[in-house]
Design a protein around this motif. Structure first.
Motif, PDB file in Angstrom:
ATOM      1  N   ALA A  63       0.874  -1.176   0.000  1.00  0.00           N
ATOM      2  CA  ALA A  63       0.000   0.000   0.000  1.00  0.00           C
ATOM      3  C   ALA A  63       0.906   1.219   0.000  1.00  0.00           C
ATOM      4  O   ALA A  63       1.971   1.204   0.621  1.00  0.00           O
ATOM      5  N   TYR A  90      -1.258  -2.312  10.663  1.00  0.00           N
ATOM      6  CA  TYR A  90      -1.897  -3.149   9.641  1.00  0.00           C
ATOM      7  C   TYR A  90      -1.426  -4.589   9.798  1.00  0.00           C
ATOM      8  O   TYR A  90      -0.219  -4.867   9.810  1.00  0.00           O
ATOM      9  N   ASN A  92      -0.480  -7.518   8.460  1.00  0.00           N
ATOM     10  CA  ASN A  92      -0.059  -8.208   7.243  1.00  0.00           C
ATOM     11  C   ASN A  92      -0.040  -9.722   7.409  1.00  0.00           C
ATOM     12  O   ASN A  92      -0.164 -10.466   6.441  1.00  0.00           O
ATOM     13  N   THR A 165      -9.901   1.484  -3.936  1.00  0.00           N
ATOM     14  CA  THR A 165     -10.120   0.035  -3.948  1.00  0.00           C
ATOM     15  C   THR A 165     -10.886  -0.337  -5.209  1.00  0.00           C
ATOM     16  O   THR A 165     -11.262   0.535  -5.999  1.00  0.00           O
ATOM     17  N   TRP A 178      -8.223  -3.735   6.301  1.00  0.00           N
ATOM     18  CA  TRP A 178      -7.765  -2.372   6.571  1.00  0.00           C
ATOM     19  C   TRP A 178      -8.730  -1.647   7.506  1.00  0.00           C
ATOM     20  O   TRP A 178      -8.305  -0.962   8.438  1.00  0.00           O
ATOM     21  N   ALA A 212      -3.828   0.126  -2.405  1.00  0.00           N
ATOM     22  CA  ALA A 212      -3.103  -1.129  -2.246  1.00  0.00           C
ATOM     23  C   ALA A 212      -3.074  -1.867  -3.575  1.00  0.00           C
ATOM     24  O   ALA A 212      -4.108  -2.012  -4.235  1.00  0.00           O
ATOM     25  N   TYR A 280       5.696   3.591   1.616  1.00  0.00           N
ATOM     26  CA  TYR A 280       5.001   2.357   1.256  1.00  0.00           C
ATOM     27  C   TYR A 280       4.969   1.433   2.466  1.00  0.00           C
ATOM     28  O   TYR A 280       5.932   1.375   3.230  1.00  0.00           O
ATOM     29  N   THR A 283       3.514  -5.343   2.240  1.00  0.00           N
ATOM     30  CA  THR A 283       2.807  -6.295   3.085  1.00  0.00           C
ATOM     31  C   THR A 283       3.288  -7.726   2.932  1.00  0.00           C
ATOM     32  O   THR A 283       3.438  -8.440   3.919  1.00  0.00           O
TER      33      THR A 283
END
Length: 324
Positions: A63, A90, A92, A165, A178, A212, A280, A283
Motif C-alpha cells: 500500500a 496493519y 499483514n 479500492t 484495513w 493497495a 510504502y 505487506t
C-alpha cells in the motif's frame, strides 16, 4: 499453459475430477488451502499421481501513501510517525494467511530472487505491532480530543484516511482488513471504489491518498523495486511521489555499479530509507502453488518469463494412458 484467473473455478473442478487438460497450472489463491494444506499436497490429489509445488514469487503486495497529501504525506516527524503507525497497525500476517493463502512478510521494496534481496534482512516494514502503533500516535499528538472514539490530527482537525479500492473479491477482503485494523487504532478510514485501470490512472496522477496493489520483478536486478522511491519515476512506478535527494543520488550511483559489496551496501541504505520514511507499507511476497500431472518432470515455475515448456519432459506412455 497456465490458466488465466477468470477460469479459477474451472481449474479446481478439473483438478478434483482428475481432468486437468494442461501440463501444469497455477492454483487459484482461493483453492490453495485445499490443494496444498500446510504446504503439502492434499492426499486425494497425491493418490491420483498429481504433483504439487509451492514457489516464492519475485513480487510484492503493498500500500502506498501519497507524499503530497495534506494528511498522510510530508516529511516532518509527525507525518512520518503517522505513516509508520498506520503501517505497524496493519495486520499483514492476516493478509498473508487468510487472504493470500501463503506468503512471507515484506521487509522492503526489494523482492525475492533479485539482487539486493536478503532473506535475513528484517525491518519495521514487516512488523504488525498495534501497541507500538498507538504509542507512536499518542506521542506525536494524534489523539482523541473530543471523546468520540476517533483520533484527531495534532492541530485538532479530523484524521480521516481515504483509500482507493476495486469492486472484486480480493479487494473487498483487503478493505475489510484495513477497516478492522484502522478502527482498532482509532483511525477513521473510508474507501473509494473504482475499476483497477481508473485507480491506476488516478494513482499516477497523484489523485489518490492511499491505494493497495502489487508488482512483480521482470528481471533479476533488484534495483527495479527501488524505482518506487526514485523521483524521476513519479507518474509511473513512484506511486507515493516520494522525493528525497539523498535517495536519488544513491539510486543513480547504483545504476553505475556492478553487483558486489559496494552496490549491496547501497541496497542496504536504500532499504533503510524506505523503512524510515515509510512511503510504502510492503505487506507480503506471495507464495503460490502449481499442480501438474505425474507424467511431467522438470517443471519449475519461471521467475521472470513464461517460456518454461522446453524445460519439461513428458513420460509419453503414462501420458497416453491418461484420459481426461
Amino acid at each position: 499453459m497456465l490458466l488465466p484467473k477468470r477460469n479459477s473455478q474451472v481449474f479446481w473442478v478439473a483438478a478434483e475430477a482428475d481432468a486437468l487438460a494442461t501440463i501444469a497450472g497455477r492454483v487459484p489463491p482461493e483453492f490453495v488451502a485445499q490443494a496444498m494444506p500446510g504446504g503439502k499436497l492434499a492426499p486425494n490429489l497425491a493418490r491420483r499421481g498429481i504433483q504439487g509445488q509451492r514457489n516464492l514469487n519475485p513480487d510484492i503486495g503493498f500500500a502506498y501513501f501519497n507524499m503530497e497529501d495534506p494528511v498522510v504525506g510530508g516529511y516532518t516527524p509527525e507525518r512520518v510517525a503517522l505513516r509508520r503507525a498506520i503501517a505497524l497497525g496493519y495486520d499483514n500476517r492476516s493478509e498473508i494467511a487468510q487472504i493470500r493463502n501463503g506468503g512471507i512478510p515484506g521487509q522492503s521494496p526489494v523482492v525475492p530472487h533479485t539482487s539486493g534481496y536478503d532473506p535475513d534482512f528484517k525491518s519495521e516494514m514487516g512488523d504488525f505491532d498495534p501497541v507500538r502503533a498507538r504509542a507512536l500516535l499518542d506521542l506525536y499528538g494524534y489523539t482523541d480530543r473530543d471523546g468520540d472514539g476517533w483520533r484527531e490530527r495534532p492541530d485538532g482537525s479530523p484524521l480521516r484516511l481515504r483509500m482507493g479500492t476495486q469492486p472484486d473479491q480480493l479487494s473487498r477482503k483487503l478493505t475489510e482488513l484495513w477497516k478492522k485494523c484502522m478502527t482498532a487504532l482509532g483511525i477513521q478510514i473510508e474507501f473509494a471504489p473504482a475499476q483497477w485501470p481508473e485507480n491506476l490512472k488516478a494513482a499516477r496522477a497523484g489523485k489518490l491518498q492511499m491505494w493497495a496493489l502489487g508488482s512483480s520483478a521482470d528481471k533479476p536486478d533488484g534495483q527495479g523495486g527501488l524505482a518506487k522511491l526514485y523521483s524521476a519515476e513519479i507518474g509511473s512506478q513512484n506511486f507515493a511521489r516520494f522525493v528525497l535527494p539523498e535517495f536519488d543520488a544513491l539510486y543513480e550511483r547504483m545504476r553505475a555499479l556492478p553487483d558486489g559489496p559496494e552496490r549491496l551496501a547501497l541496497f542496504e541504505r536504500a532499504k533503510r530509507i524506505a523503512v524510515a520514511y515509510m512511503p510504502y507499507k510492503v505487506t507480503a511476497h506471495r507464495v503460490e502453488a502449481d499442480l501438474l500431472h505425474g507424467w511431467v518432470s522438470g517443471y519449475r515455475r519461471p521467475l521472470f518469463w513464461l517460456d518454461w515448456w522446453q524445460m519439461v519432459d513428458v513420460d509419453m506412455a503414462r501420458r497416453a494412458a491418461w484420459k481426461p
